[in-house]
Write a protein that holds these residues in place. Structure first.
Motif, mmCIF file in Angstrom:
data_model
loop_
_atom_site.group_PDB
_atom_site.id
_atom_site.type_symbol
_atom_site.label_atom_id
_atom_site.label_comp_id
_atom_site.label_asym_id
_atom_site.label_seq_id
_atom_site.Cartn_x
_atom_site.Cartn_y
_atom_site.Cartn_z
ATOM 1 N N GLU A 72 82.528 -43.400 51.836
ATOM 2 C CA GLU A 72 81.577 -42.331 51.554
ATOM 3 C C GLU A 72 80.648 -42.768 50.426
ATOM 4 N N ARG A 73 79.354 -42.597 50.655
ATOM 5 C CA ARG A 73 78.350 -42.949 49.651
ATOM 6 C C ARG A 73 78.373 -41.903 48.540
ATOM 7 N N VAL A 74 78.398 -42.377 47.310
ATOM 8 C CA VAL A 74 78.423 -41.501 46.156
ATOM 9 C C VAL A 74 77.074 -40.804 46.045
ATOM 10 N N GLN A 88 83.618 -45.193 40.809
ATOM 11 C CA GLN A 88 84.544 -46.278 40.484
ATOM 12 C C GLN A 88 85.488 -46.562 41.651
ATOM 13 N N ALA A 89 86.023 -45.520 42.275
ATOM 14 C CA ALA A 89 86.916 -45.714 43.425
ATOM 15 C C ALA A 89 86.144 -46.319 44.596
ATOM 16 N N SER A 90 84.900 -45.913 44.778
ATOM 17 C CA SER A 90 84.059 -46.471 45.831
ATOM 18 C C SER A 90 83.847 -47.969 45.614
ATOM 19 N N GLY A 91 83.588 -48.338 44.366
ATOM 20 C CA GLY A 91 83.409 -49.756 44.043
ATOM 21 C C GLY A 91 84.652 -50.573 44.349
ATOM 22 N N ILE A 92 85.818 -50.018 44.052
ATOM 23 C CA ILE A 92 87.085 -50.693 44.369
ATOM 24 C C ILE A 92 87.195 -50.906 45.879
ATOM 25 N N ALA A 93 86.883 -49.869 46.665
ATOM 26 C CA ALA A 93 86.979 -49.971 48.128
ATOM 27 C C ALA A 93 86.036 -51.043 48.670
ATOM 28 N N LEU A 94 84.805 -51.071 48.168
ATOM 29 C CA LEU A 94 83.827 -52.054 48.642
ATOM 30 C C LEU A 94 84.220 -53.473 48.223
ATOM 31 N N LEU A 95 84.749 -53.613 47.018
ATOM 32 C CA LEU A 95 85.221 -54.919 46.553
ATOM 33 C C LEU A 95 86.361 -55.427 47.428
ATOM 34 N N LEU A 96 87.319 -54.554 47.753
ATOM 35 C CA LEU A 96 88.450 -54.969 48.579
ATOM 36 C C LEU A 96 87.995 -55.367 49.984
ATOM 37 N N ALA A 97 87.011 -54.668 50.527
ATOM 38 C CA ALA A 97 86.467 -55.060 51.830
ATOM 39 C C ALA A 97 85.918 -56.484 51.746
ATOM 40 N N ALA A 98 85.152 -56.767 50.702
ATOM 41 C CA ALA A 98 84.583 -58.115 50.531
ATOM 42 C C ALA A 98 85.681 -59.158 50.361
#
Length: 187
Positions: A72-74, A88-98
């Motif tokens: 979900e986009r912040v 911050q949680a969104s950034g973690i999710a995107l980092l883990l995908a990468a």
């Protein structure tokens, strides 16, 4: 299920981070693979909370091997602390995908609601009800964060299917409404 796209949807949050995995076939039919919520304690330091969220998402990535991650986009909310935690949680999710070599996409809440219900201002119960219908579930996915994660995954798969890989299948009324709304925003 080789002919299906496996999508991990993530509804980011610090206290409750919804995670949902669905398989979506070329005809846009979908099936539930996993749904849950990763929780962190509000009284823990922020770095521990983010580590907890990351660990929970890693478990889902490892257990279900998605093809893509949808987050979900912040967006701006009135509560700055909520926005910061969500970002911050969104950034973690995107980092883990990468880190897992997976493509990732973000979708706004109204985009997801329109894709699932045909109405960009749908309430939580409407989203839960449509997710349950699409996935042929006997009960509504609970809590709402889990339903939102599933809705994100479905939205992404349907959007990708309509834009990138023509399916030849008929669109549902909700999918038609979403496609129409998307076309209007491009004008």
């Amino acid at each position: 299920m080789a002919s299906a796209l496996r999508v991990l949807g993530i509804d980011p949050g610090l206290t409750r981070c919804g995670v949902g995995v669905v398989d979506v076939r070329r005809d846009r039919s979908a099936s539930l693979v996993h749904v849950g919520v990763v929780r962190s304690a509000p009284d823990e330091p922020i770095e521990r909370r983010l580590a907890t969220i990351a660990a929970g998402i890693r478990v889902v990535l490892g257990a279900h091997s998605p093809d893509v991650v949808a987050v979900e986009r912040v967006f701006a909310q009135h509560n700055r602390n909520t926005v910061m935690g969500t970002a911050q949680a969104s950034g973690i999710a995107l980092l883990l995908a990468a880190e897992h070599g997976l493509p990732a996409a973000t979708h706004t809440p109204s985009e997801v609601k329109a894709a699932i219900t045909g109405y960009g201002s749908a309430d939580k119960l409407q989203v839960q009800t449509m997710v349950a219908r699409v996935l042929r579930l006997d009960t509504l996915p609970q809590p709402a964060d889990a339903a939102d994660a599933l809705a994100l995954a479905l939205c992404h798969a349907w959007r990708r299917g309509s834009a990138a890989t023509p399916t030849g299948g008929a669109l549902t009324p909700a999918q038609r409404a979403w496609a129409d709304a998307e076309r209007l925003t491009r004008r």
